[in-house]
Scaffold this active site. Structure first.
Site, PDB file in Angstrom:
ATOM      1  N   HIS A   1      35.004  39.236  34.049  1.00  0.00           N
ATOM      2  CA  HIS A   1      36.345  38.663  34.107  1.00  0.00           C
ATOM      3  C   HIS A   1      36.451  37.792  35.341  1.00  0.00           C
ATOM      4  CE1 HIS A   1      37.903  42.340  31.704  1.00  0.00           C
ATOM      5  NE2 HIS A   1      37.786  41.317  30.893  1.00  0.00           N
TER       6      HIS A   1
ATOM      7  N   GLU B   1      41.615  38.241  27.221  1.00  0.00           N
ATOM      8  CA  GLU B   1      41.454  39.357  28.147  1.00  0.00           C
ATOM      9  C   GLU B   1      42.645  39.538  29.076  1.00  0.00           C
ATOM     10  OE1 GLU B   1      38.447  41.446  28.321  1.00  0.00           O
ATOM     11  OE2 GLU B   1      38.277  40.570  26.333  1.00  0.00           O
TER      12      GLU B   1
ATOM     13  N   CYS C   1      41.939  45.536  38.766  1.00  0.00           N
ATOM     14  CA  CYS C   1      41.846  45.862  37.335  1.00  0.00           C
ATOM     15  C   CYS C   1      42.922  46.847  36.924  1.00  0.00           C
ATOM     16  CB  CYS C   1      40.482  46.466  37.011  1.00  0.00           C
ATOM     17  SG  CYS C   1      39.145  45.267  36.894  1.00  0.00           S
TER      18      CYS C   1
END
Length: 424
Positions: free
Chosen positions: A239, A172, A356
């Site tokens: 996350h 990720e 993000c």
């Protein structure tokens, strides 16, 4: 030689919509089926970048990917022109087609893992594109992400580029990665956070083997591999950057962010004695409040003055418990000396806060000078981008419009106009 950290934000694309594709992302699921506002979303992303520049920080950006993604649909057996491919895919499998429409590449914290020159064996900045293989709509991004990064950081004297690790091992990118160091230009400790495979409501997305492979590819020796707390994953922290963020010597984290946290803290102190750990207790801010407000998905940055501040979403200001804890923190004598709240609500509704939206790249002045300038932002370019967005980005997209060929043509034309503006 001086080192600067540049944030490369993802410009939100014209197909920004709420399809609810990200299982485990509570905000994405909560807003699934709503009407999105791509124009407002993109302007908010420009606004955030402008604010970071106003703080004296250099700012870059990455381009939205080509959507709907007709080439990807062709690999699934659909044929014809781009419009014909999209029409056939939408008619055959609307759920599949929604993946081809996703604008999720805007969250560039997932674009790659970046290791600065001071951490790597060959003294270059290394990038490994993230495969994002656990989510279909994101797994189709890494090829174009790699291509953009290879253009932006083409000078091989300073930069090294690596393709994504095999999709069997979910990666990720920087969303599950932290770096702690005395300053951006000094050797640091790279911390790779992965998820243990357990039976639960939500899956983990980061495979430990992927993290180890990225460290090898990037030529990093001083790395720590640590498990995110399953409690946090099952609460909706899909996350690590939803429950922790690091900057230079400071780790800002929720009490329930990591498995066996005391051992992690001890290892960090052993490797970096000057580390400062700012931990938010669950008794003051619950995981639910942390995830709902995206307190930790803020940008923790060092200003030219040396002062460290948080750039947070408005939702953190509007949560009474989060706001109270922040005020208490600022009243103390800790390393974080300021808080700034910004509006990125369209991104937040899809589960992406300020952190993000950006990929952090620490570079020397010499390396900064050879970054492709088309990917660097200044006020004049921001003005031009805003004018283009006002003209070409849809004002809104309702769920039943995703299969509208007129929307597809609008999105393709918007990207052509963007490429022309930036001289690609």
């Amino acid at each position: 030689m001086k080192t600067v950290e540049v944030n490369f934000d993802g410009l939100i694309g014209p197909t920004h919509n709420y399809a609810g594709l990200s299982f485990g992302n509570i905000a994405s699921a909560k807003n699934a089926g709503g009407t999105s506002r791509p124009r407002a979303a993109a302007l908010q992303s420009i606004g955030k970048m402008r604010f970071l520049m106003s703080l004296g920080l250099p700012q870059g950006f990455l381009l939205p990917h080509d959507r709907p993604n007709a080439p990807w649909l062709r690999t699934l057996g659909f044929a014809g022109s781009d419009a014909e491919v999209c029409a056939a895919a939408f008619a055959a499998d609307p759920v599949l087609f929604r993946n081809a429409m996703s604008a999720s590449a805007t969250w560039t914290a997932n674009a790659a893992t970046v290791s600065p020159a001071s951490d790597t064996a060959d003294g270059r900045v290394h990038f490994t594109a993230a495969n994002l293989s656990t989510m279909t709509h994101r797994s189709i991004e890494h090829t174009e992400t790699h291509r953009q990064l290879a253009i932006a950081f083409a000078d091989t004297r300073h930069f090294a580029m690596h393709a994504a690790v095999p999709g069997k091992f979910g990666d990720e990118g920087a969303a599950n990665f932290m770096r702690l160091c005395p300053s951006h230009g000094e050797k640091g400790v790279e911390v790779f956070i992965y998820g243990e495979e357990r039976q639960g409501r939500f899956p983990s997305r980061q495979d430990r083997r992927a993290s180890e492979a990225v460290a090898r590819l990037n030529g990093v020796n001083d790395a720590i591999f640590w498990s995110q707390a399953d409690t946090a994953i099952q609460a909706g922290a899909f996350h690590n950057d939803v429950v922790a963020v690091a900057n230079e010597r400071v780790l800002f984290a929720h009490e329930q962010a990591f498995e066996n946290k005391e051992a992690l803290y001890a290892e960090l102190r052993r490797r970096l004695p000057e580390v400062e750990i700012v931990e938010v207790p669950a008794s003051a801010v619950s995981l639910e409040d942390a995830i709902g407000s995206y307190l930790f998905n803020s940008q923790l940055v060092t200003l030219p003055s040396g002062e460290m501040v948080l750039v947070l979403p408005k939702e953190s200001e509007e949560n009474a418990r989060v706001k109270a804890w922040l005020e208490t923190m600022l009243a103390g004598n800790g390393p974080i000396r300021g808080c700034h709240f910004i509006d990125v609500r369209e991104s937040m509704k899809n589960g992406g806060g300020p952190a993000c939206l950006r990929l952090r790249v620490a570079v020397s002045e010499a390396a900064y000078a050879v970054i492709d300038p088309r990917f660097l932002l200044d006020d004049a370019k921001a003005d031009a981008l805003e004018r283009l967005i006002e003209t070409h980005w849809p004002e809104s997209i309702a769920p039943d419009e995703l299969g509208n060929p007129a929307l597809w043509e609008t999105a393709w034309e918007a990207r052509r106009a963007l490429l022309k503006l930036l001289e690609f």
